[in-house]
Design a protein around this motif. Structure first.
Motif, mmCIF file in Angstrom:
data_model
loop_
_atom_site.group_PDB
_atom_site.id
_atom_site.type_symbol
_atom_site.label_atom_id
_atom_site.label_comp_id
_atom_site.label_asym_id
_atom_site.label_seq_id
_atom_site.Cartn_x
_atom_site.Cartn_y
_atom_site.Cartn_z
ATOM 1 N N THR A 97 85.736 -12.199 -29.714
ATOM 2 C CA THR A 97 84.424 -11.575 -29.963
ATOM 3 C C THR A 97 84.371 -11.214 -31.439
ATOM 4 O OG1 THR A 97 84.731 -10.515 -27.814
ATOM 5 C CG2 THR A 97 82.868 -9.752 -29.157
ATOM 6 N N VAL A 98 83.313 -11.649 -32.134
ATOM 7 C CA VAL A 98 83.209 -11.317 -33.562
ATOM 8 C C VAL A 98 82.078 -10.323 -33.825
ATOM 9 C CG1 VAL A 98 81.705 -13.219 -34.351
ATOM 10 C CG2 VAL A 98 83.463 -12.322 -35.872
ATOM 11 N N ALA A 99 81.057 -10.283 -32.955
ATOM 12 C CA ALA A 99 79.948 -9.350 -33.200
ATOM 13 C C ALA A 99 79.202 -9.039 -31.902
ATOM 14 C CB ALA A 99 78.969 -9.949 -34.204
ATOM 15 N N GLY A 147 76.947 -22.624 -32.970
ATOM 16 C CA GLY A 147 77.093 -22.998 -34.380
ATOM 17 C C GLY A 147 78.268 -23.943 -34.549
ATOM 18 N N ARG A 148 78.830 -23.968 -35.759
ATOM 19 C CA ARG A 148 79.990 -24.844 -36.010
ATOM 20 C C ARG A 148 81.199 -24.334 -35.213
ATOM 21 N NH1 ARG A 148 83.820 -27.050 -39.644
ATOM 22 N NH2 ARG A 148 84.624 -25.034 -40.269
ATOM 23 N N THR A 149 81.454 -23.014 -35.369
ATOM 24 C CA THR A 149 82.613 -22.439 -34.658
ATOM 25 C C THR A 149 82.218 -21.245 -33.778
ATOM 26 O OG1 THR A 149 83.157 -20.859 -36.434
ATOM 27 C CG2 THR A 149 84.123 -23.071 -36.608
ATOM 28 N N SER A 150 80.960 -20.859 -33.835
ATOM 29 C CA SER A 150 80.559 -19.643 -33.102
ATOM 30 C C SER A 150 79.535 -19.943 -32.003
ATOM 31 C CB SER A 150 79.997 -18.603 -34.077
ATOM 32 O OG SER A 150 78.764 -19.032 -34.600
ATOM 33 N N VAL A 186 83.855 -16.503 -31.435
ATOM 34 C CA VAL A 186 84.308 -17.584 -32.318
ATOM 35 C C VAL A 186 85.429 -18.340 -31.597
ATOM 36 C CG1 VAL A 186 85.403 -18.130 -34.533
ATOM 37 C CG2 VAL A 186 83.663 -16.347 -34.415
ATOM 38 N N PRO A 230 89.243 -19.971 -36.955
ATOM 39 C CA PRO A 230 88.061 -20.584 -36.325
ATOM 40 C C PRO A 230 88.249 -22.078 -36.107
ATOM 41 C CG PRO A 230 87.384 -19.074 -38.055
ATOM 42 C CD PRO A 230 88.894 -19.190 -38.156
HETATM 43 C C1 LIG Z 1 87.047 -14.265 -35.349
HETATM 44 C C2 LIG Z 1 87.685 -14.447 -36.734
HETATM 45 C C3 LIG Z 1 88.943 -15.307 -36.602
HETATM 46 C C4 LIG Z 1 86.658 -15.150 -37.594
HETATM 47 O O1 LIG Z 1 87.188 -15.221 -38.869
HETATM 48 P P1 LIG Z 1 86.227 -15.327 -40.145
HETATM 49 O O2 LIG Z 1 87.081 -15.388 -41.324
HETATM 50 O O3 LIG Z 1 85.151 -14.297 -40.050
HETATM 51 O O4 LIG Z 1 85.595 -16.760 -39.924
HETATM 52 P P2 LIG Z 1 84.328 -17.385 -40.607
HETATM 53 O O5 LIG Z 1 83.799 -16.567 -41.746
HETATM 54 O O6 LIG Z 1 84.696 -18.825 -40.840
HETATM 55 O O7 LIG Z 1 83.223 -17.314 -39.454
HETATM 56 C C5 LIG Z 1 83.401 -18.032 -38.248
HETATM 57 C C6 LIG Z 1 82.087 -18.042 -37.499
HETATM 58 O O8 LIG Z 1 81.774 -16.725 -37.070
HETATM 59 C C7 LIG Z 1 80.485 -16.343 -37.529
HETATM 60 N N1 LIG Z 1 80.523 -14.921 -37.815
HETATM 61 C C8 LIG Z 1 81.439 -14.257 -38.568
HETATM 62 N N2 LIG Z 1 81.125 -12.940 -38.623
HETATM 63 C C9 LIG Z 1 80.008 -12.787 -37.869
HETATM 64 C C10 LIG Z 1 79.187 -11.668 -37.528
HETATM 65 N N3 LIG Z 1 79.466 -10.445 -37.969
HETATM 66 N N4 LIG Z 1 78.118 -11.878 -36.757
HETATM 67 C C11 LIG Z 1 77.799 -13.120 -36.272
HETATM 68 N N5 LIG Z 1 78.540 -14.229 -36.582
HETATM 69 C C12 LIG Z 1 79.619 -14.055 -37.360
HETATM 70 C C13 LIG Z 1 80.252 -17.180 -38.777
HETATM 71 O O9 LIG Z 1 78.859 -17.300 -39.050
HETATM 72 C C14 LIG Z 1 80.883 -18.482 -38.354
HETATM 73 O O10 LIG Z 1 80.013 -19.176 -37.462
HETATM 74 P P3 LIG Z 1 79.720 -20.789 -37.562
HETATM 75 O O11 LIG Z 1 81.027 -21.475 -37.814
HETATM 76 O O12 LIG Z 1 79.172 -21.147 -36.217
HETATM 77 O O13 LIG Z 1 78.746 -20.964 -38.666
HETATM 78 C C15 LIG Z 1 88.074 -13.055 -37.366
HETATM 79 O O14 LIG Z 1 86.872 -12.404 -37.785
HETATM 80 C C16 LIG Z 1 88.821 -12.175 -36.404
HETATM 81 O O15 LIG Z 1 89.955 -12.440 -36.072
HETATM 82 N N6 LIG Z 1 88.170 -11.083 -35.951
HETATM 83 C C17 LIG Z 1 88.742 -10.210 -34.936
HETATM 84 C C18 LIG Z 1 88.438 -10.741 -33.529
HETATM 85 C C19 LIG Z 1 88.863 -9.757 -32.475
HETATM 86 O O16 LIG Z 1 89.950 -9.227 -32.508
HETATM 87 N N7 LIG Z 1 87.957 -9.500 -31.522
HETATM 88 C C20 LIG Z 1 88.138 -8.493 -30.504
HETATM 89 C C21 LIG Z 1 88.983 -8.945 -29.377
HETATM 90 S S1 LIG Z 1 88.568 -10.514 -28.695
#
Ligand SMILES: CC(C)(COP(=O)(O)OP(=O)(O)OC[C@H]1O[C@@H](n2cnc3c(N)ncnc32)[C@H](O)[C@@H]1OP(=O)(O)O)[C@@H](O)C(=O)NCCC(=O)NCCS
Length: 138
Positions: free
Chosen positions: A58-60, A86-89, A117, A125
């Protein structure tokens, strides 16, 4: 949510159905917001894994609405609809409906837009398979 929208939403199978327990009650006698949020995250994660064909994180969480309280003895159903890939989301709309009074009443209780993601084995990702876009977005 109108009655027609509720009917449309509940035409498909929920991803998750679960009964909250007395330990999930807050001081108002309602179910904790954190409990239902975590059920939505679990259901969204199940749907996201199907779409991504593997691990996701979960990212958001956006537009989270607590519409009506969940009561003791409600049974909740979590419905998931893929809104964007999206590409990765993957953005998934999660709606929670409480069945009340032994299924007599269906009450929309929460809604939110969760973004997941797809992850590779190094937790980076990963690109979502093209077939998923056809399958889940048509
Ligand atoms: C998920 C994670 C690996 C992504 O890494 P990152 O460096 O942000 O990756 P990117 O910037 O390449 O973004 C990846 C995708 O996420 C999307 N994204 C990143 N932050 C976002 C946000 N705040 N809201 C919506 N989408 C978001 C990007 O747009 C991208 O989408 P796309 O590829 O479809 O265009 C990292 O943020 C992470 O490990 N976060 C913690 C996850 C976690 O512990 N979650 C809770 C438990 S599951």
């Amino acid at each position: 949510m109108s009655n027609d929208e509720l009917k449309e939403l509940t035409k498909v199978q929920p991803v998750l159905r679960v009964a909250p327990q007395p330990r999930d009650l807050n001081n108002n006698g309602h179910i904790f917001g954190g409990w239902v949020l975590s059920q939505m995250d679990i259901a969204g994660g199940i749907m996201a894994a199907r779409v991504a064909r593997g691990s996701t994180a979960t990212v958001a969480i956006e537009a989270m609405e607590f519409i009506a309280p969940i009561l003791s003895r409600d049974l909740i159903s979590v419905y998931a609809r893929v809104e964007r890939i999206g590409r990765t989301s993957i953005a998934i709309r999660l709606n929670v409906i409480a069945s009340r009074n032994l299924d007599e009443e269906q009450v929309p209780v929460t809604s939110g837009l969760f973004t997941f993601v797809a992850l590779d084995e190094n937790h980076h990702p990963r690109v979502i398979p093209e077939e998923s876009k056809k399958k889940y977005l048509g």
